[in-house]
Design a protein around this motif. Structure first.
Motif, PDB file in Angstrom:
ATOM      1  N   GLY A  17       0.711  -1.311   0.080  1.00  0.00           N
ATOM      2  CA  GLY A  17      -0.004  -0.145  -0.065  1.00  0.00           C
ATOM      3  C   GLY A  17       0.749   1.173  -0.079  1.00  0.00           C
ATOM      4  O   GLY A  17       2.111   1.110  -0.115  1.00  0.00           O
ATOM      5  N   ALA A  18       0.270   2.190   0.115  1.00  0.00           N
ATOM      6  CA  ALA A  18       0.986   3.513   0.199  1.00  0.00           C
ATOM      7  C   ALA A  18       1.896   3.707   1.274  1.00  0.00           C
ATOM      8  O   ALA A  18       3.019   4.415   1.097  1.00  0.00           O
ATOM      9  N   GLY A  19       1.638   3.136   2.444  1.00  0.00           N
ATOM     10  CA  GLY A  19       2.786   3.319   3.356  1.00  0.00           C
ATOM     11  C   GLY A  19       4.135   2.492   3.223  1.00  0.00           C
ATOM     12  O   GLY A  19       5.084   3.010   3.914  1.00  0.00           O
ATOM     13  N   ASN A  20       4.125   1.592   2.248  1.00  0.00           N
ATOM     14  CA  ASN A  20       5.214   0.721   2.251  1.00  0.00           C
ATOM     15  C   ASN A  20       5.854   0.742   0.694  1.00  0.00           C
ATOM     16  O   ASN A  20       7.004  -0.262   0.533  1.00  0.00           O
ATOM     17  N   PHE A  21       4.990   1.311  -0.174  1.00  0.00           N
ATOM     18  CA  PHE A  21       5.282   1.103  -1.635  1.00  0.00           C
ATOM     19  C   PHE A  21       6.923   1.441  -1.828  1.00  0.00           C
ATOM     20  O   PHE A  21       7.457   0.629  -2.562  1.00  0.00           O
ATOM     21  N   PHE A  22       7.315   2.547  -1.698  1.00  0.00           N
ATOM     22  CA  PHE A  22       8.443   2.828  -2.072  1.00  0.00           C
ATOM     23  C   PHE A  22       9.463   1.974  -1.425  1.00  0.00           C
ATOM     24  O   PHE A  22      10.797   1.805  -2.101  1.00  0.00           O
ATOM     25  N   ARG A  23       9.440   1.553  -0.209  1.00  0.00           N
ATOM     26  CA  ARG A  23      10.582   0.659   0.430  1.00  0.00           C
ATOM     27  C   ARG A  23      10.454  -0.789  -0.350  1.00  0.00           C
ATOM     28  O   ARG A  23      11.763  -1.155  -0.667  1.00  0.00           O
ATOM     29  N   LEU A  24       9.328  -1.278  -0.613  1.00  0.00           N
ATOM     30  CA  LEU A  24       9.277  -2.615  -1.176  1.00  0.00           C
ATOM     31  C   LEU A  24       9.558  -2.296  -2.719  1.00  0.00           C
ATOM     32  O   LEU A  24      10.251  -3.195  -3.365  1.00  0.00           O
TER      33      LEU A  24
END
Length: 523
Positions: A17-24
């Motif tokens: 989702g939006a909270g972990n998108f960039f990390r994943l």
């Protein structure tokens, strides 16, 4: 060579989702190429200057910023305000804070400091990041960062649930102090996930304000597709046109004002041939400006043939929806305008209600209301206002619209901007579109209703234009406009006034009709 497209397995993975998108996305990407190009270099807390940032660099940088926050005691669910000069710093803090489960609070960099301070107080921020001198530090007795915190230790990585807040954004503030809009982990990413296979090109220029939720949304969408994005934080029209010429994007994204401003310059002086699509989000755009832009560039049609001219993706939405609600696509040969906003996205359920919360018949103007997984969880720290916007399971958008027999929707006005005159109701946005279509000498115009000196029950319509016309020509224009309105059986304009392009314009570029009503009141 282009950046790696994020795999469909990751996009469909549970928990993304939006909270972990960039990390994943960084963990899944094998490309070392830059994903984000910057029109202004970014100086990291380490002293390193970036003209571009890869996903890996963004992940490593935000790990250190998250560690700095963690060392200072910032915890999950702590709101942290970001009020800095327009730049990639908004993204940096968004990614770093969501790694902790803290809640970024985006404050538009153009807000006056006093209003920004009141907004930050309202959300109950535990800390604020702001440029030196932008805020009075004694006005906000909370932890204050003049630059990014930077740590080298570990931090506790947060695992988001679907309903966890990941961003508190702001509305445009056209009715006063911006409202604090909450976006959640699943809902903020939902529209991006649904539209992941749309063809938007491999090079995207984003002229969206970096402090707005839509900028984060477009960036997530671009990264998921493996595109390279230029963050155009300097949005003077000549600079945007030059950036298009040099960066050669296939897609240019922005708010309506960006495209209005582009139409003020000599577009023939720039090479815009790379553009296949212009994409606007927010209010419906004017036919005048769309036609001028789609005459430039080139696109591939449904049969795979390259055609002259570009497409204009007109996404109609508002801050409360996290993703556009309606979409209509204009081509160089299309002719469906008159503020047609098209059809809602497949996951959006639209309804139009009257003043008694009853659905209205086809062709009748009413209050637009929507049901969608992307809708805000509500206004932060204002549950009463949130509830007042909910009608029969739908969220009122604050717009007036109608639906035709083909299922197409048309936007006519904001609920606060319709003008009740002695001759009937005048929908200002609808009338502005009509005027611009018939008077090519006008670049932009606005109609507002001021209090009538003759009757307290009615308003007086005033037309504002950007013009250097002499008084005699203004009188002629006034007469011509009223003849056009009379032909369409609409109330007439009482006065025509001249204003500068940057007068009565809000922090997101919208016309501030609230302030115009006060400034142009009779007497």
């Amino acid at each position: 060579m282009t950046n790696d497209r994020i795999s469909s397995d990751l996009i469909q993975a549970d928990g993304l989702g939006a909270g972990n998108f960039f990390r994943l996305a960084a963990a899944a990407s094998e490309s070392a190429e830059s994903v984000i190009e910057l029109d202004q270099p970014y100086r990291a807390p380490s002293g390193e200057r970036h003209a571009s940032i890869t996903l890996t660099e963004l992940d490593e940088l935000t790990d250190r910023v998250a560690a700095g926050y963690y060392a200072d005691g910032i915890q999950a669910k702590d709101p942290v305000a970001v009020f800095v000069e327009e730049s990639v710093r908004y993204l940096v803090h968004y990614v770093a804070l969501t790694k902790l489960g803290a809640i970024p609070v985006f404050v538009n960099s153009s807000l006056p400091s006093e209003i920004a301070a009141r907004f930050i107080e309202h959300v109950g921020a535990a800390a604020v990041v702001s440029d030196p001198g932008r805020l009075a530090r004694d006005r906000l007795p909370i932890t204050y960062y003049a630059e990014e915190p930077y740590g080298h230790g570990d931090f506790k990585l947060f695992t988001h649930e679907d309903g966890d807040p990941v961003l508190i954004a702001h509305t445009s503030g056209t009715t006063g102090i911006p409202k604090a809009v909450q976006f959640n982990h699943k809902g903020f990413f939902f529209g991006i996930k649904q539209q992941i296979n749309a063809d938007l090109g491999t090079r995207i220029l984003s002229a969206l304000p970096q402090s707005h939720a839509s900028a984060i949304s477009v960036l997530m969408s671009a990264v998921a597709r493996g595109a390279t994005v230029l963050l155009a934080t300097r949005r003077e029209p000549e600079l945007i046109a030059r950036a298009v010429q040099e960066f050669r994007p296939q897609l240019v994204a922005g708010f309506p004002k960006t495209f209005v401003d582009l139409c003020r310059v000599d577009l023939d002086a720039y090479d815009l041939s790379s553009v296949a699509r212009w994409m606007s989000t927010g209010d419906a755009n004017h036919e005048r400006h769309i036609r001028k832009l789609v005459a430039r560039g080139n696109h591939v049609d449904r049969d795979g043939n390259r055609r002259p001219g570009s497409l204009f993706i007109d996404n109609f939405g508002s801050s409360e929806f996290g993703f556009a609600m309606f979409r209509t696509v204009h081509t160089p040969t299309s002719d469906r305008y008159q503020r047609c906003i098209g059809r809602p996205f497949a996951w959006v359920e639209a309804e139009i209600f009257d003043a008694d919360d009853e659905p209205v018949p086809i062709g009748t103007v009413g209050r637009l209301a929507l049901k969608s997984p992307t809708i805000t969880g509500g206004y932060w720290n204002n549950s009463l206002l949130s509830e007042k916007n909910r009608v029969r399971g739908h969220w009122l958008t604050g717009d007036l619209a109608y639906r035709d027999e083909d299922g197409l929707y048309y936007h006519v006005d904001r609920t606060t901007d319709r003008i009740v005159t002695a001759q009937g109701t005048l929908y200002s946005a609808q009338a502005e579109e009509l005027i611009l279509r018939h008077f090519p000498e006008l670049v932009e115009c606005s109609i507002v209703g001021t209090d009538s000196a003759r009757d307290d029950d009615f308003q007086t319509p005033v037309l504002t234009i950007e013009s250097r016309l002499p008084d005699a020509e203004l009188a002629k224009l006034h007469k011509g406009v009223n003849a056009l309105l009379a032909e369409h059986e609409l109330p007439l304009i009482e006065r025509v006034l001249v204003k500068a392009a940057d007068e009565h314009v809000g922090v997101t570029g919208k016309a501030l009709k609230r302030s115009m009503r006060v400034a142009f009141a009779e007497g």
